[in-house]
Design a protein around this motif. Structure first.
Motif, mmCIF file in Angstrom:
data_model
loop_
_atom_site.group_PDB
_atom_site.id
_atom_site.type_symbol
_atom_site.label_atom_id
_atom_site.label_comp_id
_atom_site.label_asym_id
_atom_site.label_seq_id
_atom_site.Cartn_x
_atom_site.Cartn_y
_atom_site.Cartn_z
ATOM 1 N N VAL A 146 -19.498 34.517 -64.244
ATOM 2 C CA VAL A 146 -19.965 33.689 -65.360
ATOM 3 C C VAL A 146 -19.989 32.229 -64.921
ATOM 4 C CG1 VAL A 146 -19.487 32.884 -67.700
ATOM 5 C CG2 VAL A 146 -19.113 35.286 -67.116
ATOM 6 N N LYS A 147 -21.152 31.613 -64.981
ATOM 7 C CA LYS A 147 -21.322 30.231 -64.512
ATOM 8 C C LYS A 147 -21.355 29.214 -65.653
ATOM 9 C CE LYS A 147 -21.565 31.727 -60.347
ATOM 10 N NZ LYS A 147 -20.338 31.601 -59.501
ATOM 11 N N ARG A 148 -21.844 29.626 -66.820
ATOM 12 C CA ARG A 148 -21.891 28.729 -67.974
ATOM 13 C C ARG A 148 -21.268 29.411 -69.183
ATOM 14 N NH1 ARG A 148 -26.828 28.217 -65.648
ATOM 15 N NH2 ARG A 148 -27.430 26.159 -64.830
ATOM 16 N N VAL A 149 -20.396 28.699 -69.857
ATOM 17 C CA VAL A 149 -19.760 29.208 -71.071
ATOM 18 C C VAL A 149 -20.038 28.221 -72.195
ATOM 19 C CG1 VAL A 149 -17.617 29.903 -72.194
ATOM 20 C CG2 VAL A 149 -17.925 30.308 -69.732
ATOM 21 N N ILE A 150 -20.654 28.709 -73.263
ATOM 22 C CA ILE A 150 -20.950 27.891 -74.437
ATOM 23 C C ILE A 150 -20.195 28.506 -75.602
ATOM 24 C CG2 ILE A 150 -22.777 26.953 -75.903
ATOM 25 C CD1 ILE A 150 -24.704 27.837 -73.512
ATOM 26 N N VAL A 151 -19.273 27.763 -76.197
ATOM 27 C CA VAL A 151 -18.449 28.334 -77.262
ATOM 28 C C VAL A 151 -18.640 27.541 -78.555
ATOM 29 C CG1 VAL A 151 -16.431 27.000 -76.497
ATOM 30 C CG2 VAL A 151 -16.108 28.994 -77.960
ATOM 31 N N ILE A 152 -18.774 28.280 -79.652
ATOM 32 C CA ILE A 152 -18.908 27.667 -80.972
ATOM 33 C C ILE A 152 -17.787 28.217 -81.848
ATOM 34 C CG2 ILE A 152 -20.450 27.156 -82.890
ATOM 35 C CD1 ILE A 152 -22.778 27.993 -81.120
ATOM 36 N N PRO A 153 -16.645 27.536 -81.873
ATOM 37 C CA PRO A 153 -15.519 27.975 -82.691
ATOM 38 C C PRO A 153 -15.577 27.336 -84.076
ATOM 39 C CG PRO A 153 -14.838 26.113 -81.374
ATOM 40 C CD PRO A 153 -16.321 26.337 -81.089
ATOM 41 N N ASP A 154 -14.661 27.709 -84.935
ATOM 42 C CA ASP A 154 -14.504 27.006 -86.204
ATOM 43 C C ASP A 154 -13.712 25.735 -85.897
ATOM 44 O OD1 ASP A 154 -13.909 25.991 -88.656
ATOM 45 O OD2 ASP A 154 -12.992 27.809 -89.469
ATOM 46 N N ALA A 155 -14.436 24.693 -85.485
ATOM 47 C CA ALA A 155 -13.780 23.454 -85.063
ATOM 48 C C ALA A 155 -13.148 22.709 -86.231
ATOM 49 C CB ALA A 155 -14.784 22.561 -84.339
ATOM 50 N N GLU A 156 -13.456 23.123 -87.464
ATOM 51 C CA GLU A 156 -12.826 22.507 -88.631
ATOM 52 C C GLU A 156 -11.398 23.010 -88.813
ATOM 53 O OE1 GLU A 156 -15.377 22.911 -92.045
ATOM 54 O OE2 GLU A 156 -17.178 22.604 -90.811
ATOM 55 N N ASN A 157 -11.062 24.083 -88.119
ATOM 56 C CA ASN A 157 -9.703 24.628 -88.117
ATOM 57 C C ASN A 157 -8.959 24.031 -86.923
ATOM 58 O OD1 ASN A 157 -7.433 26.303 -87.546
ATOM 59 N ND2 ASN A 157 -8.343 27.972 -88.730
ATOM 60 N N ASP A 158 -8.041 23.117 -87.189
ATOM 61 C CA ASP A 158 -7.343 22.416 -86.107
ATOM 62 C C ASP A 158 -6.637 23.371 -85.157
ATOM 63 O OD1 ASP A 158 -8.179 19.987 -87.062
ATOM 64 O OD2 ASP A 158 -6.331 19.568 -88.172
ATOM 65 N N TYR A 159 -6.049 24.428 -85.705
ATOM 66 C CA TYR A 159 -5.335 25.399 -84.872
ATOM 67 C C TYR A 159 -6.296 26.045 -83.871
ATOM 68 C CZ TYR A 159 -3.145 29.802 -83.519
ATOM 69 O OH TYR A 159 -2.664 30.873 -82.791
#
Length: 217
Positions: A146-159
């Motif tokens: 795997v050369k590129r990792v794009i992650v979309i988390p719930d960034a509004e959740n600080d934890y």
């Protein structure tokens, strides 16, 4: 962790998504922009959104496809795996078309960026289930191919965001490009950042001209 994702055949590019969170953001954008521009906004185009996210994460057309519509004989098609993590009780991304997880799972499409394959992975309602995306991220970043990792988390959740940042900061591989998409700039780390709203606006068919019709500054 679900053995289903552990047995996944990884691609050179991986987009890891908290699908329930992205669906909620798409809904909020739809409601707000319908009021702002005074028209109905259709569901987000899933394929268009995925391609926009890939571009945000640094995926570009294969070199042998530049300047021609078809790759040469024997050339390898660039591949991107889209991992949609969602709560088991959620059956669809209601603000996307197509959006039903069962129908999306295992589907693929081709674009100038290469081939995209979609996998949908439900989170069981068990203690610690909220860490599923973090565990999946650690698994993805540990894959040599795997050369590129794009992650979309719930960034509004600080934890959750802090766990994502911690996991990416521990990646010891200079060859990997890692990008986090969020609705606003977040505390940084060993990764690039892009704004999630831009790709969603494009998929929802909202243009900058509609938001600023008179070219006001």
């Amino acid at each position: 962790m679900n053995n289903k994702i552990q047995d996944t055949k990884w691609s050179e590019n991986v987009i890891l998504v908290d699908a329930d969170y992205v669906d909620k953001v798409a809904f909020n954008l739809t409601v707000n922009f319908e009021r702002m521009i005074g028209r109905r906004i259709p569901k987000a185009d899933m394929a268009k959104w995925i391609v926009c996210v890939a571009l945000d994460g640094g995926v570009r057309p294969p070199k042998d496809s530049l300047g021609s519509k078809e790759q040469g004989a024997g050339s390898k098609t660039q591949s991107t795996l889209v991992v949609l993590v969602h709560k088991k009780e959620k059956t669809a991304m209601e603000n996307f078309e197509p959006g039903v997880y069962e129908e999306l799972n295992g589907k693929a499409f081709k674009d100038q960026l290469g081939e995209f394959e979609i996998g949908a992975y439900p989170i069981e309602p068990i203690p610690g289930g909220e860490d599923y995306l973090i565990d999946a991220l650690k698994l993805v970043t540990g894959q040599k191919d795997v050369k590129r990792v794009i992650v979309i988390p719930d960034a509004e959740n600080d934890y959750i965001y802090n766990k994502v940042r911690e996991a990416l900061n521990r990646v010891d591989d200079d060859e990997k490009r890692m990008t986090v998409l969020a609705m606003q700039p977040m505390p940084g780390g060993n990764f690039k950042q892009e704004i999630l709203g831009y790709s969603l606006m494009a998929a929802l068919g909202i243009s900058s001209e509609e938001l600023n019709p008179r070219g006001e500054r």
